[in-house]
Design an enzyme around this catalytic site. Sequence first.
Site, PDB file in Angstrom:
ATOM      1  N   SER A 205       0.834  -1.200   0.000  1.00 35.03           N
ATOM      2  CA  SER A 205       0.000   0.000   0.000  1.00 35.03           C
ATOM      3  C   SER A 205       0.877   1.262   0.000  1.00 35.03           C
ATOM      4  CB  SER A 205      -0.964  -0.048   1.182  1.00 35.03           C
ATOM      5  OG  SER A 205      -1.997   0.892   1.045  1.00 35.03           O
ATOM      6  N   ALA A 206       0.773   2.094   1.023  1.00 33.83           N
ATOM      7  CA  ALA A 206       1.649   3.267   1.096  1.00 33.83           C
ATOM      8  C   ALA A 206       3.109   2.860   1.076  1.00 33.83           C
ATOM      9  CB  ALA A 206       1.345   4.061   2.369  1.00 33.83           C
TER      10      ALA A 206
END
Length: 297
Positions: free
Chosen positions: A144-145
């Site tokens: 994700s991030a």
Amino acid sequence: MSRKQRMIVDEMLRRPQPTKPQTVDEMRSNFAAMMAAMKVPAGVRTTQTTLGNRPGVIVDPAHDARTGIILYFHGGSYIMGSPYTAMSLTSNLVNRTSIRSVSLDYRLAPEHPFPAALEDALAAYRELLDNGVEAANIAFAGDSAGGGIAISTCLMARDAGLPMPAAAVMFSPGLDKTHSGASMDSKMGLDPFFTRESFTYTDAMYLAGQDPNHALVSPARFADLTGFPPLLLQVGTNELLLDDSTLLADRARAAGVDVILDVTADVPHVFQAFAGILDEADQALDRAALFITQHLR
């Protein structure tokens, strides 16, 4: 394809959510509780450490480790998470590769907005190199991030004159803060995690008024990937962030970078965290582990 397993996971993720925006503390607590339910393989060993003046967690295999380091960046929209929320991912990679992982506890927004997390990641990579670890023995990985951090750290390292890591693996990476990919609309409702509104809420904390039209926050749109290491992007068809991966894969290919775009049908964001629950998660982690071991010297 494990249709019944995918349905069970999807139903679990669609349980009633809070109707009003949560505070940052509530978001962090709820995220930690959700990730604590993910399965961690038995036998891996963890040790607290520091890297680049930030805390981190070393994850070692149960048996003798092979040469190399997986520098891991956890997910959480840049405002949540820690090495412990990503433990199912790091430990599964370590278990499958027999390669040590160091998971970085980078600074979080809104207390520390862009580019704090990226500065921490670059400092961690620089310290590994300064300590004598060869770049050819380092793989970046993140979800994700954290997948966005992996790409942006490569950009910053290249611009700083540092050697590239041997490879980078990204699970459902966030790579476009302009959120202009077609999947942002076409996957609305299919994605059990995200909406445009949820991205607006968390992006405001991370960017703190800064322009999303920037290579370090939207590399899928603006980054020059020339000289990048081999990339593996894994993403599900039900994700609003699907086109973050497809667009970056296009940019990598155009820049002459070896890239594998691995798309799995009907699975949620960071489905690899459901190892031991979802067959596709275990299969994806097997492919990621093979990619890492093939590229580390």
